[in-house]
Enzyme design. Sequence first.
Site, PDB file in Angstrom:
ATOM      1  N   ASN A 178       0.881  -1.176   0.000  1.00  0.00           N
ATOM      2  CA  ASN A 178       0.000   0.000   0.000  1.00  0.00           C
ATOM      3  C   ASN A 178       0.915   1.221   0.000  1.00  0.00           C
ATOM      4  OD1 ASN A 178      -2.750   1.057   2.190  1.00  0.00           O
ATOM      5  ND2 ASN A 178      -2.352   1.517   0.063  1.00  0.00           N
ATOM      6  N   CYS A 232      -4.762  -2.997   2.748  1.00  0.00           N
ATOM      7  CA  CYS A 232      -5.525  -1.961   3.452  1.00  0.00           C
ATOM      8  C   CYS A 232      -5.595  -2.359   4.912  1.00  0.00           C
ATOM      9  CB  CYS A 232      -6.921  -1.820   2.863  1.00  0.00           C
ATOM     10  SG  CYS A 232      -7.970  -0.624   3.733  1.00  0.00           S
ATOM     11  N   GLY A 233      -4.939  -1.578   5.779  1.00  0.00           N
ATOM     12  CA  GLY A 233      -4.894  -1.921   7.189  1.00  0.00           C
ATOM     13  C   GLY A 233      -6.238  -1.827   7.873  1.00  0.00           C
ATOM     14  N   ASN A 261      -6.218  10.653  -1.039  1.00  0.00           N
ATOM     15  CA  ASN A 261      -6.200   9.568  -2.014  1.00  0.00           C
ATOM     16  C   ASN A 261      -5.769  10.076  -3.383  1.00  0.00           C
ATOM     17  OD1 ASN A 261      -7.269   7.602  -0.158  1.00  0.00           O
ATOM     18  ND2 ASN A 261      -9.265   8.584  -0.407  1.00  0.00           N
ATOM     19  N   ASN A 276     -15.068   1.494   1.622  1.00  0.00           N
ATOM     20  CA  ASN A 276     -14.049   0.537   1.210  1.00  0.00           C
ATOM     21  C   ASN A 276     -14.708  -0.846   1.175  1.00  0.00           C
ATOM     22  OD1 ASN A 276     -11.426   2.320   1.642  1.00  0.00           O
ATOM     23  ND2 ASN A 276     -12.737   2.625   3.413  1.00  0.00           N
ATOM     24  N   GLU A 324     -10.414   0.142  -2.447  1.00  0.00           N
ATOM     25  CA  GLU A 324     -10.444   1.272  -1.514  1.00  0.00           C
ATOM     26  C   GLU A 324     -11.202   2.459  -2.080  1.00  0.00           C
ATOM     27  OE1 GLU A 324      -7.411   2.376   1.173  1.00  0.00           O
ATOM     28  OE2 GLU A 324      -6.056   0.785   0.483  1.00  0.00           O
ATOM     29  N   GLY A 338      -9.049  -2.012   6.422  1.00  0.00           N
ATOM     30  CA  GLY A 338      -9.874  -3.048   5.811  1.00  0.00           C
ATOM     31  C   GLY A 338      -9.619  -4.416   6.418  1.00  0.00           C
ATOM     32  N   CYS A 398      -5.620   5.530   7.728  1.00  0.00           N
ATOM     33  CA  CYS A 398      -5.049   4.414   6.984  1.00  0.00           C
ATOM     34  C   CYS A 398      -4.067   3.702   7.891  1.00  0.00           C
ATOM     35  CB  CYS A 398      -4.354   4.900   5.712  1.00  0.00           C
ATOM     36  SG  CYS A 398      -3.471   3.596   4.818  1.00  0.00           S
ATOM     37  N   GLY A 399      -4.320   2.436   8.158  1.00  0.00           N
ATOM     38  CA  GLY A 399      -3.448   1.676   9.040  1.00  0.00           C
ATOM     39  C   GLY A 399      -2.055   1.496   8.477  1.00  0.00           C
ATOM     40  N   ASN A 400      -1.962   1.180   7.188  1.00  0.00           N
ATOM     41  CA  ASN A 400      -0.648   0.993   6.573  1.00  0.00           C
ATOM     42  C   ASN A 400       0.150   2.288   6.579  1.00  0.00           C
ATOM     43  OD1 ASN A 400      -0.967  -1.781   5.890  1.00  0.00           O
ATOM     44  ND2 ASN A 400      -2.269  -1.184   4.181  1.00  0.00           N
ATOM     45  N   HIS A 425     -16.445   0.403   5.949  1.00  0.00           N
ATOM     46  CA  HIS A 425     -16.047  -0.800   5.222  1.00  0.00           C
ATOM     47  C   HIS A 425     -17.246  -1.714   5.029  1.00  0.00           C
ATOM     48  CE1 HIS A 425     -11.644  -0.215   5.522  1.00  0.00           C
ATOM     49  NE2 HIS A 425     -11.969   0.426   6.624  1.00  0.00           N
TER      50      HIS A 425
END
Length: 290
Positions: A22, A232-233, A73, A205, A223, A235, A82-84, A174
Amino acid sequence: MTSSATKAPEVIKFTKMHGIGNDYIYINCMESMPDRLPELAIEMSDRHFGVGGDGIVLICPSEVADFKMRMFNNDGSEARMCGNASRCIAKYVHDHHLTDLSRISLETLSGIKVLSLNMSSDGEVGSVTVDMGEPELTAKAVPVISGTERMIEQEVPTSAGPVKVTAVSMGNPHGVIFVDRIEDVDFDRLGPELERHPIWPDRANIEFLQVISPAEARMRVWERGTGETLACGTGACASAVAAVLTGRCDRRLTIHLRGGDLIIEWAPGGHVMMTGTAAEVFEGSYHRQR
């Protein structure tokens, strides 16, 4: 006088990083920030005419946490979390000597997240565990339009027929769909259609999850505002929560994404913990025409 057409370009220094594929463009904004951020995200994210990425991430000072994250985005829309990207920020601020803390608080549009750094043998950050907070499950909080308080495997009509959707928010909405085989999913059709389905007031998402065992699953993600990404973290966290809610998985599981693996644990206290790697690819300067 010098016309605007002949002005020297604005030079923006950046670092390209990814969390299991990602990939975002990271800009250190601790001292100054570029303007026209939505347009900048579109320009820099272009994989032919720009740097290339799923969007841009701005590392900023914060009045309530150690650092603040803003992200856009590749379509110019601003994302809440966003986790990542949060894992990459943890690696960036440590490895670039902006902090010597091993536990960092990060301000996001979805609240303050706590990042625990796991060091590798070379003294750099190898992986990061992110406290993603508690999932939001009520339809109003997600938000999703539903006739029930929670949307758990509720049938949603699509051009390919009805699909069962479980709605979870991890700071962003999500829709999780369980499938027998990811390879059989008409992904390029259902991903964008479900992202913009009328049930989502703010789009969503979309995750397709294939459960392998109570402790293991495969996921593919479309996403919101970006399209398909390799990982996707948020997600993965939403999918793990949905798998527990529907009795398919244990509270700790490994999720295999196209870019790599994430370990997700829905802890007894209600918080979702995500552990994964972060990597720096290269640094550069982007010449933005004024």
